[in-house]
Design an enzyme around this catalytic site. Structure first.
Site, PDB file in Angstrom:
ATOM      1  N   LYS A  18    -121.908 -33.238 -35.396  1.00  0.00           N
ATOM      2  CA  LYS A  18    -121.126 -32.633 -34.470  1.00  0.00           C
ATOM      3  C   LYS A  18    -119.798 -33.253 -33.906  1.00  0.00           C
ATOM      4  O   LYS A  18    -118.905 -33.082 -33.756  1.00  0.00           O
ATOM      5  CB  LYS A  18    -121.801 -32.623 -33.135  1.00  0.00           C
ATOM      6  CG  LYS A  18    -123.136 -31.409 -33.476  1.00  0.00           C
ATOM      7  CD  LYS A  18    -123.893 -30.977 -32.115  1.00  0.00           C
ATOM      8  CE  LYS A  18    -124.714 -32.153 -31.609  1.00  0.00           C
ATOM      9  NZ  LYS A  18    -125.847 -32.836 -32.452  1.00  0.00           N
ATOM     10  N   ARG A  93    -128.529 -28.825 -23.834  1.00  0.00           N
ATOM     11  CA  ARG A  93    -129.544 -29.158 -24.572  1.00  0.00           C
ATOM     12  C   ARG A  93    -130.757 -28.483 -24.518  1.00  0.00           C
ATOM     13  O   ARG A  93    -131.750 -28.680 -25.022  1.00  0.00           O
ATOM     14  CB  ARG A  93    -129.751 -30.483 -24.713  1.00  0.00           C
ATOM     15  CG  ARG A  93    -129.076 -31.264 -26.066  1.00  0.00           C
ATOM     16  CD  ARG A  93    -129.373 -32.815 -25.593  1.00  0.00           C
ATOM     17  NE  ARG A  93    -129.638 -33.775 -26.948  1.00  0.00           N
ATOM     18  CZ  ARG A  93    -128.377 -34.117 -27.414  1.00  0.00           C
ATOM     19  NH1 ARG A  93    -127.205 -34.020 -26.883  1.00  0.00           N
ATOM     20  NH2 ARG A  93    -128.741 -35.166 -28.774  1.00  0.00           N
ATOM     21  N   ARG A 132    -126.480 -44.230 -40.570  1.00  0.00           N
ATOM     22  CA  ARG A 132    -125.383 -44.521 -39.277  1.00  0.00           C
ATOM     23  C   ARG A 132    -125.866 -45.611 -38.579  1.00  0.00           C
ATOM     24  O   ARG A 132    -125.184 -46.405 -38.347  1.00  0.00           O
ATOM     25  CB  ARG A 132    -125.478 -43.011 -38.507  1.00  0.00           C
ATOM     26  CG  ARG A 132    -124.468 -43.379 -37.365  1.00  0.00           C
ATOM     27  CD  ARG A 132    -124.100 -41.959 -36.543  1.00  0.00           C
ATOM     28  NE  ARG A 132    -125.234 -41.584 -35.791  1.00  0.00           N
ATOM     29  CZ  ARG A 132    -125.270 -40.447 -35.033  1.00  0.00           C
ATOM     30  NH1 ARG A 132    -124.612 -39.653 -35.197  1.00  0.00           N
ATOM     31  NH2 ARG A 132    -126.206 -40.566 -34.083  1.00  0.00           N
ATOM     32  N   ARG A 138    -125.973 -48.200 -32.344  1.00  0.00           N
ATOM     33  CA  ARG A 138    -126.684 -47.301 -31.424  1.00  0.00           C
ATOM     34  C   ARG A 138    -128.277 -47.813 -31.722  1.00  0.00           C
ATOM     35  O   ARG A 138    -128.704 -47.575 -32.798  1.00  0.00           O
ATOM     36  CB  ARG A 138    -126.513 -45.794 -31.672  1.00  0.00           C
ATOM     37  CG  ARG A 138    -125.343 -45.487 -30.886  1.00  0.00           C
ATOM     38  CD  ARG A 138    -124.945 -44.010 -31.062  1.00  0.00           C
ATOM     39  NE  ARG A 138    -126.029 -43.061 -30.824  1.00  0.00           N
ATOM     40  CZ  ARG A 138    -126.232 -41.693 -30.787  1.00  0.00           C
ATOM     41  NH1 ARG A 138    -125.026 -41.141 -31.093  1.00  0.00           N
ATOM     42  NH2 ARG A 138    -127.102 -41.003 -30.736  1.00  0.00           N
ATOM     43  N   ARG A 150    -136.212 -37.779 -31.564  1.00  0.00           N
ATOM     44  CA  ARG A 150    -135.167 -36.944 -31.187  1.00  0.00           C
ATOM     45  C   ARG A 150    -135.115 -35.676 -31.862  1.00  0.00           C
ATOM     46  O   ARG A 150    -134.952 -34.522 -31.309  1.00  0.00           O
ATOM     47  CB  ARG A 150    -133.884 -37.611 -31.647  1.00  0.00           C
ATOM     48  CG  ARG A 150    -133.414 -38.838 -30.587  1.00  0.00           C
ATOM     49  CD  ARG A 150    -132.704 -40.007 -31.203  1.00  0.00           C
ATOM     50  NE  ARG A 150    -131.420 -39.318 -31.657  1.00  0.00           N
ATOM     51  CZ  ARG A 150    -130.459 -40.128 -32.404  1.00  0.00           C
ATOM     52  NH1 ARG A 150    -130.873 -41.303 -32.905  1.00  0.00           N
ATOM     53  NH2 ARG A 150    -129.181 -39.579 -32.615  1.00  0.00           N
TER      54      ARG A 150
HETATM   55  P1  ADP Z   1    -127.188 -37.226 -31.115  1.00  0.00           P
HETATM   56  O1  ADP Z   1    -126.638 -35.647 -31.025  1.00  0.00           O
HETATM   57  O2  ADP Z   1    -126.732 -37.858 -32.382  1.00  0.00           O
HETATM   58  O3  ADP Z   1    -128.772 -37.090 -30.771  1.00  0.00           O
HETATM   59  P2  ADP Z   1    -125.856 -37.552 -28.531  1.00  0.00           P
HETATM   60  O4  ADP Z   1    -125.007 -38.706 -28.518  1.00  0.00           O
HETATM   61  O5  ADP Z   1    -125.454 -36.315 -28.368  1.00  0.00           O
HETATM   62  O6  ADP Z   1    -126.471 -37.954 -30.067  1.00  0.00           O
HETATM   63  O7  ADP Z   1    -127.267 -37.946 -27.445  1.00  0.00           O
HETATM   64  C1  ADP Z   1    -127.877 -39.091 -27.438  1.00  0.00           C
HETATM   65  C2  ADP Z   1    -128.718 -39.428 -26.288  1.00  0.00           C
HETATM   66  O8  ADP Z   1    -128.166 -38.836 -25.240  1.00  0.00           O
HETATM   67  C3  ADP Z   1    -129.894 -38.192 -26.491  1.00  0.00           C
HETATM   68  O9  ADP Z   1    -131.068 -38.497 -27.533  1.00  0.00           O
HETATM   69  C4  ADP Z   1    -130.306 -38.105 -25.117  1.00  0.00           C
HETATM   70  O10 ADP Z   1    -131.152 -38.815 -24.698  1.00  0.00           O
HETATM   71  C5  ADP Z   1    -128.979 -38.310 -24.382  1.00  0.00           C
HETATM   72  N1  ADP Z   1    -128.428 -36.748 -23.986  1.00  0.00           N
HETATM   73  C6  ADP Z   1    -127.182 -36.458 -24.393  1.00  0.00           C
HETATM   74  N2  ADP Z   1    -126.910 -35.390 -24.144  1.00  0.00           N
HETATM   75  C7  ADP Z   1    -127.818 -34.977 -23.380  1.00  0.00           C
HETATM   76  C8  ADP Z   1    -128.137 -33.653 -22.790  1.00  0.00           C
HETATM   77  N3  ADP Z   1    -127.092 -32.384 -22.751  1.00  0.00           N
HETATM   78  N4  ADP Z   1    -129.361 -33.476 -22.054  1.00  0.00           N
HETATM   79  C9  ADP Z   1    -130.209 -34.330 -21.942  1.00  0.00           C
HETATM   80  N5  ADP Z   1    -130.045 -35.569 -22.742  1.00  0.00           N
HETATM   81  C10 ADP Z   1    -128.711 -35.929 -23.313  1.00  0.00           C
END
Ligand code: ADP
Length: 193
Positions: A18, A93, A132, A138, A150
């Site tokens: 993404k 999400r 990654r 991270r 996740r």
């Molecule tokens: P990825 O899609 O690679 O897991 P993100 O950067 O989108 O990475 O998200 C990292 C973390 O941030 C998630 O595992 C969650 O804990 C939190 N997070 C991000 N966006 C949301 C969301 N819309 N709702 C709830 N938690 C979120």
């Protein structure tokens, strides 16, 4: 009017690409990129209270509460008024987040144009995320159990959003395996439809 906006939900499991494809969309369509993950990591880096509360959940691969991320998106929409459109990356999400986003966009006379869903197998995702983790710094990318959590959160809470947007005729699936340019081409074609 804001009806001419291009508002994209970029959707897909962790590791689907993404972030990479967002960069392409921002450059090509002049959209504002809103990544809740990036905003949360910025809050953590700045040491805010919100960041401190989110960190423990993120480090375990759990979602942060809906009201927290909805509030973040609300304030970003307010501070970027007049934008030609948005890419929502990592948001919504959950179904309540999608409903809140619909309400927020409706208030300003616009709506989601399309959900672009990157489709990638679970084995490929785990492989990419561990890879990654070697250089992203991270903490949620370095441990296989956390990665699996996740993906579990994604399957339980996020995957149902595909149906939510499909019911509105807005779902567009994109094969997420191939070169970055190939996938970008498929995305461009889906937007042109
Ligand atoms: P990825 O899609 O690679 O897991 P993100 O950067 O989108 O990475 O998200 C990292 C973390 O941030 C998630 O595992 C969650 O804990 C939190 N997070 C991000 N966006 C949301 C969301 N819309 N709702 C709830 N938690 C979120």
């Amino acid at each position: 009017m804001s009806n001419s906006m291009l508002n994209i939900v970029l959707f897909g499991p962790p590791g689907a690409g993404k972030g990479t494809q967002s960069t392409f969309l921002v450059n090509n369509f002049n959209l504002v990129h809103l990544s809740t993950g990036d905003i949360l990591r910025a809050e953590i880096a700045a040491g805010t209270r919100l960041g401190q509360e989110a960190k423990g959940l993120m480090d375990q691969g759990n979602l942060v509460p809906d009201e927290v991320v909805i509030g973040m998106i609300r304030s970003k929409l307010e501070s970027t008024k007049g934008a030609p459109g948005y890419i929502f990356d990592g948001f919504p999400r959950t179904i309540p987040q999608a409903e809140a986003l619909d309400r927020l966009l409706h208030e300003v006379g616009t709506e989601i144009t399309v959900m672009l869903a990157l489709e990638v197998s679970e084995e490929e995702l785990t492989r990419r995320l561990l890879n990654r983790g070697k250089d992203s710094g991270r903490s949620d990318d370095t441990n296989e159990d956390i990665i699996r959590n996740r993906i579990r959160e994604y399957n339980n809470k996020t995957a149902p959003l595909a149906g939510y947007y499909a019911e509105q005729g807005k779902y567009s699936g994109i094969p997420g395996v191939g070169s970055i340019e190939e996938i970008a081409g498929l995305i461009r074609a889906a937007i042109a439809k």
